[in-house]
Design a protein around this motif. Structure first.
Motif, mmCIF file in Angstrom:
data_model
loop_
_atom_site.group_PDB
_atom_site.id
_atom_site.type_symbol
_atom_site.label_atom_id
_atom_site.label_comp_id
_atom_site.label_asym_id
_atom_site.label_seq_id
_atom_site.Cartn_x
_atom_site.Cartn_y
_atom_site.Cartn_z
ATOM 1 N N ALA A 75 0.831 -1.206 0.000
ATOM 2 C CA ALA A 75 0.000 0.000 0.000
ATOM 3 C C ALA A 75 0.866 1.257 0.000
ATOM 4 O O ALA A 75 0.599 2.214 -0.738
ATOM 5 N N ASN A 76 1.915 1.248 0.786
ATOM 6 C CA ASN A 76 2.785 2.425 0.885
ATOM 7 C C ASN A 76 3.539 2.668 -0.421
ATOM 8 O O ASN A 76 3.625 3.808 -0.897
ATOM 9 N N ARG A 79 1.172 3.944 -3.112
ATOM 10 C CA ARG A 79 0.806 5.337 -2.837
ATOM 11 C C ARG A 79 1.873 6.277 -3.387
ATOM 12 O O ARG A 79 1.560 7.291 -4.031
ATOM 13 N N GLN A 80 3.137 5.954 -3.170
ATOM 14 C CA GLN A 80 4.225 6.793 -3.672
ATOM 15 C C GLN A 80 4.240 6.832 -5.197
ATOM 16 O O GLN A 80 4.422 7.901 -5.802
ATOM 17 N N THR A 82 1.711 6.422 -7.168
ATOM 18 C CA THR A 82 0.530 7.152 -7.635
ATOM 19 C C THR A 82 0.715 8.648 -7.489
ATOM 20 O O THR A 82 0.270 9.428 -8.361
ATOM 21 N N GLU A 83 1.355 9.097 -6.446
ATOM 22 C CA GLU A 83 1.609 10.528 -6.288
ATOM 23 C C GLU A 83 2.469 11.061 -7.430
ATOM 24 O O GLU A 83 2.262 12.171 -7.922
ATOM 25 N N VAL A 101 -3.898 11.888 -2.037
ATOM 26 C CA VAL A 101 -3.659 10.447 -2.002
ATOM 27 C C VAL A 101 -3.332 10.083 -0.564
ATOM 28 O O VAL A 101 -2.374 10.604 0.014
ATOM 29 N N THR A 102 -4.128 9.222 0.032
ATOM 30 C CA THR A 102 -3.965 8.908 1.453
ATOM 31 C C THR A 102 -3.690 7.422 1.652
ATOM 32 O O THR A 102 -3.850 6.604 0.748
ATOM 33 N N LEU A 103 -3.300 7.114 2.892
ATOM 34 C CA LEU A 103 -2.944 5.746 3.269
ATOM 35 C C LEU A 103 -3.756 5.373 4.505
ATOM 36 O O LEU A 103 -3.843 6.154 5.461
ATOM 37 N N PHE A 120 -5.314 4.314 -0.448
ATOM 38 C CA PHE A 120 -4.689 2.994 -0.468
ATOM 39 C C PHE A 120 -4.884 2.371 0.905
ATOM 40 O O PHE A 120 -4.490 2.956 1.921
#
Length: 206
Positions: A75-76, A79-80, A82-83, A101-103, A120
């Motif tokens: 997930a982490n 996320r990176q 996608t940013e 974009v959040t986690l 995510f």
């Protein structure tokens, strides 16, 4: 088809492969898809693309994306990635406001109410939210998370890593309920033929 080719090149720097193009078109048509493709073939970009392309294409599409994975570390890292994709996309196609974009994982519970534009989260966070017992949220606000799931474009990655007797079975029951309400994309590098048949029979449109 031409705008999607151009948009994908803007987003990734590469033209779409045929499976990517077909998947994006079907998701934008609000079809439910099971995508089986090798690791490293661009599944993540394929999943994110419809969410970003819908606005400039003036297509009615959910305003939130919930991207579900089985592992916190995955997930982490997604996320990176996608940013970076959003930053590249917004230089050519600026959005009215910055997309957040959040986690939401056990280790990083930064968005317990699923308020981001792209969230995510791990499968346990998604399942508990749908069942109205979300982690890190009081019972009085539990319906907010369940409502967010019904109003979001849903992506489930690395499907083959889910426990077939527990989380996978629960996920199928949940998707039976959201089918026809919101589009979802199921992605896997490998999945047994039996589980694939279950998904095709009960859930996906194609």
């Amino acid at each position: 088809m031409l705008p999607i080719n151009q948009y994908f090149h803007t987003l990734t720097g590469f033209p779409p492969r045929q499976f990517q193009l077909e998947t994006i078109e079907k998701i934008l048509d609000r079809e439910n898809i099971l995508l089986r493709a090798p690791t490293g073939s661009g599944k993540t970009e394929t999943a994110i693309a419809p969410f970003l392309f819908a606005k400039p294409l003036q297509i009615d599409f959910p305003n939130k994306l919930i991207y579900v994975v089985p592992l916190r570390t995955l997930a982490n890292s997604l996320r990176q990635r996608t940013e970076i994709l959003i930053q590249r996309w917004s230089t050519i196609h600026p959005t009215p406001r910055h997309l957040t974009v959040t986690l939401q994982t056990g280790e990083n519970p930064e968005d317990p109410r699923f308020e981001g534009d792209i969230i995510f989260c791990t499968i346990d966070q998604m399942l508990s939210s749908f069942l109205n017992i979300p982690y890190s949220v009081g019972r009085g606000s539990a319906n907010v998370n369940a409502g967010a799931i019904f109003a979001s474009y849903l992506v489930f990655d690395e499907l083959h890593l889910l426990d077939p007797e527990r989380s996978f079975t629960t996920l199928l029951k949940i998707l039976q309920q959201v089918k026809g309400i919101t589009p979802f994309l199921l992605m896997t590098a490998t999945l047994t033929d039996e589980l694939s048949r279950q998904i095709y029979h009960n859930l996906v449109d194609k």
